[in-house]
Design an enzyme around this catalytic site. Structure first.
Site, PDB file in Angstrom:
ATOM      1  N   ASP A 287     -16.761  26.215  20.654  1.00  0.00           N
ATOM      2  CA  ASP A 287     -16.761  25.542  21.951  1.00  0.00           C
ATOM      3  C   ASP A 287     -16.245  26.541  22.986  1.00  0.00           C
ATOM      4  O   ASP A 287     -15.740  27.614  22.664  1.00  0.00           O
ATOM      5  CB  ASP A 287     -15.931  24.245  21.910  1.00  0.00           C
TER       6      ASP A 287
HETATM    7  C1  BGC Z   1     -17.275  20.878  25.836  1.00  0.00           C
HETATM    8  C2  BGC Z   1     -18.520  20.755  24.983  1.00  0.00           C
HETATM    9  C3  BGC Z   1     -19.732  21.180  25.777  1.00  0.00           C
HETATM   10  C4  BGC Z   1     -19.516  22.594  26.276  1.00  0.00           C
HETATM   11  C5  BGC Z   1     -20.699  23.163  27.030  1.00  0.00           C
HETATM   12  C6  BGC Z   1     -17.172  22.235  26.513  1.00  0.00           C
HETATM   13  O1  BGC Z   1     -16.163  22.257  27.447  1.00  0.00           O
HETATM   14  O2  BGC Z   1     -16.134  20.631  25.051  1.00  0.00           O
HETATM   15  O3  BGC Z   1     -18.654  19.432  24.537  1.00  0.00           O
HETATM   16  O4  BGC Z   1     -20.866  21.078  24.987  1.00  0.00           O
HETATM   17  O5  BGC Z   1     -18.385  22.600  27.128  1.00  0.00           O
HETATM   18  O6  BGC Z   1     -20.906  22.541  28.233  1.00  0.00           O
END
Ligand code: BGC
Length: 765
Positions: A287
């Protein structure tokens, strides 16, 4: 679709005549062909090119397009996210084909969580429909619109089971139940990936957040998770497993730690469980910022150490990569990371690119240049009727005193509240490429449905919140909440005067879009005081009061429940939300939604979930006893239980009949009830099957959902609903961490919510 592929392949070949024909061309989309292909490709790649494949880059202030162009030229990018139009995506893929040495196509990803151009209800709302066909339709349309924008992958579904209403991301998941969440995840993976993620209108899914993110302590985002292995395997892991078994090609790794180990550094989770036990062949993606955060977690000493740990633990791709490219070459040189480990990670990335069909046609989701939509945001690209239909199915009727609802399309209706005419809020968080101006507010929906027959009045009545600190928080990155500068009393007076002119008051209250989102945890889950004051003032007018809730988490609604004559939980219902809510308010659609999560009476009751373990001293409200497990300063139990939701008609459920009283190890028995619509209107409801292991080697939950069926019954009609039960429904993880079904007696409970059920029992031998 065939002509699109061949034309676009011709275009790409024209761009690059030296297109390596031994690598690119029609390839059979089988695992064997893929493995052979990727093995050959890896042999042609330099170490830097392999590391480049592990980098996922987002266009933004830190990475302007020119910088990305340079990286692409040098084979330093594996995939792009947050770019969502065909011209932009095509430009980047052209750069690969024109400038890079090996021309390994990029894939393009985005958070397509509840729709792409058309925004459907938030996932918690989708779960409230308990309608797998409707959810499959959402998956198909979302994938279609995403693929039509040139995307290959979505960061969805989010199947983090959560019993934490304080957590803002509860809105992105499917509630507190393992079985329901697993069904939703499986359905979305299958529908979004279609027959193959390589198909023109499919996208590959990336199930998230692996693992247990929904159990962050105190509901505070990014916080710690500490959990017994039994609970982990029994309650929290099955939805990820179900989504992977359905074929999800990607897994996004969670930001939290689990029993002290950050998921991003957890080789047990990412290698032993995911790869060895579950046989996952796709990619793992960190992530955002998670690799760097290993330093703050206190398990890595510096960025280089963080990179070493993440890669060796099984994180293939680095999201918004800063450090894989910087440190992996040196780590390989020093022997801290082996080239084989880099090859393994790169292989996973190339595998999914192969499965996406990108080596057959890098432009497969783009089509020929001239085919790009003239207007990306064109109305004609939306799927409004489907969005309206799904949104209606996601609405839950919580209360309906003296049949306040449905409303008549007559007289004067006052529509009031800070959320009644807000195009942004009704879209909910993660509304992808949805255009705010294209959404239908509640006020507009009511006008669309009833303005020719009734007089519709409107007043805002209050701001979502008068708390300056919270207003600033919500507006931190953009002007998300418009604050009405009038004094609160003036707004209330206007609302009361409007209500007095009306026969009925419909008031939309709850949360702004940004209040239920990533990094939007709350310590208080009531409706903000400004809106509560509005409800009190409206109640005092004596007019029938219909509360329409818009929110992304279970709220504590004790006062609202007392004030309301009728109350609808509409979540954030998306592009067609206003029309859908109006359909329910006026009875053009009979509500059938059921809560996928328990609603506490107060924050002090959290965690509160229906499938809890028994205690040695259970509380019995009919025979209260001091030395039992309860709170002495509050009513016990949820305000609204899991599975609950009313209808404009009434249903009865007959006693349960079993096909046999004993279930054997390889056998199956059927549990049946007859459900009858005894009211005056046609309507749908959800029949729910719960089981309880009476005596086992460890305490088992008081009940657990093991099946459900949504049925439609005409007024007066009956239907027999049958649930097959086999040994799989009885299995649990015992103290030795073996998955077993133990002989003994089991309660069978069938009803239209988790509390009022018809019960019987059978033996398992
Ligand atoms: C979130 C994810 C998301 C990613 C991309 C992160 O901050 O936790 O769920 O897919 O950003 O946008």
């Amino acid at each position: 679709m065939k002509w699109i592929c061949s034309v676009s392949l011709a275009v790409s070949l024209a761009i690059q005549p030296a297109f390596a024909e031994d690598l690119f061309g029609p390839h059979a989309l089988t695992p064997e062909a893929r493995d052979a292909f990727v093995t050959q490709l890896l042999k042609k790649m330099t170490l830097d090119e392999k590391i480049g494949q592990l980098r996922l880059i987002s266009v933004g202030p830190d990475n302007p397009k020119e910088a990305i162009r340079e990286m692409i030229k040098h084979g330093q990018v594996g995939a792009i996210f947050n770019t969502v139009t065909r011209p932009d995506i095509r430009a980047m893929q052209d750069q690969v084909m024109q400038l890079s040495r090996l021309k390994i196509p990029l894939f393009f990803a985005y958070d397509v969580i509840h729709g792409q151009r058309t925004v459907f209800p938030i996932p918690l709302g989708l779960a409230s429909s308990w309608d797998l066909d409707a959810v499959a339709q959402v998956g198909r349309i979302s994938a279609y619109e995403a693929a039509d924008d040139g995307l290959n992958m979505t960061w969805a579904p989010m199947v983090d089971v959560s019993r934490e209403p304080r957590w803002g991301r509860v809105s992105e998941g499917f509630g507190e139940d393992t079985y329901l969440t697993a069904e939703m995840g499986r359905t979305l993976v299958k529908s979004m990936q279609g027959k193959s993620p390589a198909d023109r209108y499919s996208v590959m899914t990336s199930v998230k957040h692996f693992a247990l993110y929904g159990a962050v302590e105190g509901g505070r985002d990014y916080n710690t998770v500490d959990m017994s292995p039994q609970r982990m395997f029994q309650d929290y892991l099955p939805p990820y497993k179900a989504s992977l078994d359905a074929g999800s090609g990607g897994v996004m790794v969670a930001l939290n730690s689990i029993n002290g180990v950050p998921a991003t550094a957890d080789s047990w989770l990412l290698k032993d469980l995911l790869r060895k036990q579950w046989k996952f062949k796709g990619i793992t993606i960190s992530d955002h910022g998670a690799i760097k955060e290993l330093i703050k977690h206190g398990v890595a000493s510096d960025p280089q150490d963080a990179v070493r740990i993440a890669l060796k633990s099984g994180v293939d791709m680095s999201m918004s990569d800063e450090f894989y490219s910087k440190y992996l070459p040196g780590l390989v040189k020093s022997g801290a990371v082996s080239e084989q480990e880099i090859d393994d990670a790169a292989r996973h990335v190339l595998n999914v690119k192969y499965d996406m069909g990108l080596f057959n046609d890098p432009y497969s989701h783009l089509g020929p240049k001239g085919s790009d939509p003239v207007d990306t945001n064109a109305e004609s690209r939306l799927h409004r009727p489907e969005a309206r239909d799904v949104a209606r199915k996601s609405i839950v009727l919580l209360k309906n005193r003296l049949e306040t609802l449905p409303l008549k399309k007559a007289g004067t209706i006052a529509v009031i509240g800070p959320l009644a005419d807000s195009q942004r809020d009704i879209m909910g968080s993660w509304s992808a490429a949805g255009v705010i101006k294209q959404s239908v507010t509640l006020l507009q929906g009511i006008k669309n449905v009833a303005a020719d027959k009734a007089t519709i009045l409107y007043a805002k009545g209050a701001n979502v919140t008068d708390n300056k600190g919270i207003q600033d928080f919500l507006n931190i990155y953009e002007k998300a909440v418009t604050v009405d500068p009038r004094p609160p009393q003036q707004m209330l007076d206007e609302a009361v005067a409007t209500a007095k002119k009306a026969d009925v008051v419909v008031v939309a209250v709850g949360e702004a879009q940004g209040m239920a989102h990533e990094a939007s945890s709350r310590s208080d889950i009531t409706i903000p005081p400004s809106q509560l004051a509005l409800l009190r003032a409206l109640k005092a007018t004596g007019k029938p009061l219909v509360i329409v809730l818009m929110n992304g988490r279970p709220l504590a609604l004790v006062s609202e429940d007392q004030y309301a004559d009728a109350m609808l939980e509409t979540w954030f219902s998306g592009t067609e939300g206003g029309n859908a809510i109006a359909d329910v308010l006026f009875g053009d659609y009979n509500p059938s939604g059921k809560l996928p999560v328990s609603f506490p009476r107060s924050v002090g009751q959290i965690p509160i979930y229906y499938n809890h373990l028994p205690t040695g001293r259970p509380y019995n409200f009919e025979k209260p006893n001091k030395y039992t497990s309860h709170y002495y300063d509050a009513a016990n139990g949820p305000l609204y239980p899991f599975g609950y939701g009313l209808s404009y008609t009434r249903f009865t459920v007959s006693p349960v009949t079993l096909s046999a009283n004993t279930l054997t190890r390889n056998g199956s028995i059927n549990a049946s009830v007859k459900v009858t619509n005894i009211g005056q209107r046609d309507g749908a409801t959800v029949v729910q099957l719960y089981l309880h292991d009476q005596t086992a080697s460890i305490s088992r939950p008081v009940k657990e959902l093991k099946g459900f069926k949504r049925i439609m019954l005409k007024a007066g009609e009956s239907q027999t609903v049958t649930f097959p039960i086999d040994v799989n429904a009885l299995k649990f993880w015992n103290q030795q961490m073996q998955q077993v079904a133990e002989p003994g007696k089991f309660d069978v409970m069938i009803g239209l919510d988790s509390v009022r059920t018809q019960n019987t029992e059978f033996s398992y031998q």
